[in-house]
Design an enzyme around this catalytic site. Structure first.
Site, short mmCIF file in Angstrom:
data_model
loop_
_atom_site.label_atom_id
_atom_site.label_comp_id
_atom_site.label_asym_id
_atom_site.label_seq_id
_atom_site.Cartn_x
_atom_site.Cartn_y
_atom_site.Cartn_z
N GLU A 53 0.30 3.65 1.83
CA GLU A 53 0.42 4.12 3.22
C GLU A 53 1.80 3.81 3.80
OE1 GLU A 53 -1.65 5.84 5.22
OE2 GLU A 53 -3.20 6.07 3.69
N LYS A 73 1.80 -3.25 7.05
CA LYS A 73 1.95 -3.52 5.63
C LYS A 73 3.42 -3.49 5.21
CE LYS A 73 -2.02 -4.20 3.45
NZ LYS A 73 -2.26 -5.35 2.57
N TYR A 130 -1.41 0.50 10.55
CA TYR A 130 -1.69 -0.20 9.30
C TYR A 130 -0.50 -0.12 8.36
CZ TYR A 130 -3.59 -0.81 4.57
OH TYR A 130 -3.79 -1.20 3.28
N THR A 167 0.81 -1.22 0.00
CA THR A 167 0.00 0.00 0.00
C THR A 167 0.84 1.26 0.00
OG1 THR A 167 -1.58 1.30 1.33
CG2 THR A 167 -0.12 -0.17 2.51
#
Length: 350
Positions: free
Chosen positions: A134, A164, A160, A132
């Site tokens: 992010e 990831k 998160y 991701t």
């Protein structure tokens, strides 16, 4: 001798990307398997819904936290391709339950890779890990002007993103240590009609549809100025598949190369129902108002602000476009239009 049909195993098949990907692979002639958590038995409403919408999916009981179940699934199915899409994928929720997020979104990737290895399939399976944007974090000192590439530095700003990032590195580790065909697709924000209502884009389009139909008075949101690189999920799963068709495993960014704010998304969504949204006030007192009636349709709720905010994410998809021949079909206005039209029909019971 006839060519054997390829088998694909998708974790998180019940989610947005899982549904799009399962449909794509089915249309390409794959035998599609999808994992669902063990407690979701045949009598569960979501189980029945998946089977009704996508009867071509062979559902398998397995959980990312259950290494034994994952290993059995690998041994029984012997898939050619594995797409690990399952995760605790809501950034806001990861602040509320960082431990579960770390276990599922991070350690779950390790379980998948170990299951493949323990099943003795590390030389035959091609593994896709859903990474991701992010992971980049969007910090000023870390942000390339033309967008994040596969070589950009990471600085995640949420549990998160951190989880990831572990998944990204452990995938690279297994590729280098065990010679596995394992890669990560670093996808920037991708939305669509399958997106869950807990995500801001779907929350906006559902609320706009409900406001149009008189079911809701207004919508409450948090940071209106956060900017994201938004594309259509249906385009992005094509990129996932293309990654696993290359001769050698490599990591790729999928993005649009342009960024838009949540404010812009709201303006376009309301425009789809004939409302011009204007802005009054500032900060937490800012409101979005119908220009023709003066009615307040959008309010700011401080509860939706996160402990640390990623202010801007912009991806550079040059590598994917050049090496994979990948390109998106739906632009930003088209994405918003697609989602609003879907939710208008859904809310109207059509």
């Amino acid at each position: 001798m006839a060519e054997t049909t390829k088998r694909a195993l998708i974790t998180g098949v019940a989610g947005q990307d899982g549904g799009h990907l399962a449909k794509l692979l089915h249309e390409k002639g794959y035998e599609v398997y999808g994992t669902i958590r063990g407690q979701m038995e045949a009598s569960h409403p979501r189980y029945r819904q998946i089977k009704e919408e996508m009867p071509y999916i062979n559902l398998v009981m397995a959980d990312l936290l259950d290494l034994a179940a994952l290993t059995r699934a690998m041994q029984e199915i012997k898939p050619d391709e594995v797409y690990n899409l399952a995760a605790i994928s809501h950034v806001g929720y990861s602040f509320r339950d960082p431990i579960l997020t770390a276990d599922v979104t991070g350690k779950g990737v390790l379980h998948m890779l170990e299951a493949i290895r323990l099943a003795g399939l590390e030389k035959t399976i091609r593994f896709y890990q859903a990474s991701t944007s992010e992971m980049y974090g969007g910090l000023e000192y870390n942000r390339p002007e033309t967008g994040y590439t596969e070589e950009a530095a990471f600085h995640p700003r949420s549990p998160y993103g951190v989880a990831k990032l572990y998944g990204y590195w452990i995938t690279k580790n297994y590729r280098e240590n065990y010679g596995m065909y394992a890669l990560s697709g670093i996808l920037f924000n991708h939305e669509g009609e399958r997106r869950g209502p807990e995500f801001v884009t779907r929350k906006i389009t559902q609320s706009v549809a409900r406001i149009k139909l008189g079911k809701q008075e207004h919508i409450e949101l948090g940071n209106m100025d956060a900017k994201r690189d938004w594309g259509y999920a249906g385009d992005y799963v094509e990129g996932m598949w293309r990654m696993l068709q290359q001769d050698q495993p490599n990591d790729y960014v999928l993005a649009t190369g342009e960024t838009h704010s949540i404010r812009e998304f709201c303006e376009l969504a309301f425009k789809e129902i004939g409302v011009e949204l204007t802005w009054q006030g500032s900060g937490v007192d800012e409101t979005g108002v119908d220009a023709s009636t003066g009615k307040t349709l959008l309010k700011i709720n401080p509860e939706f602000f996160r402990p640390s905010e990623v202010d801007l994410l912009l991806g550079d998809p040059t590598k994917a476009e050049t090496e994979l021949g990948w390109k998106r079909a739906v632009d930003f206005p088209g994405l918003v239009k697609l989602m609003v039209e879907h939710d208008l029909k859904l809310e109207a019971g059509q």
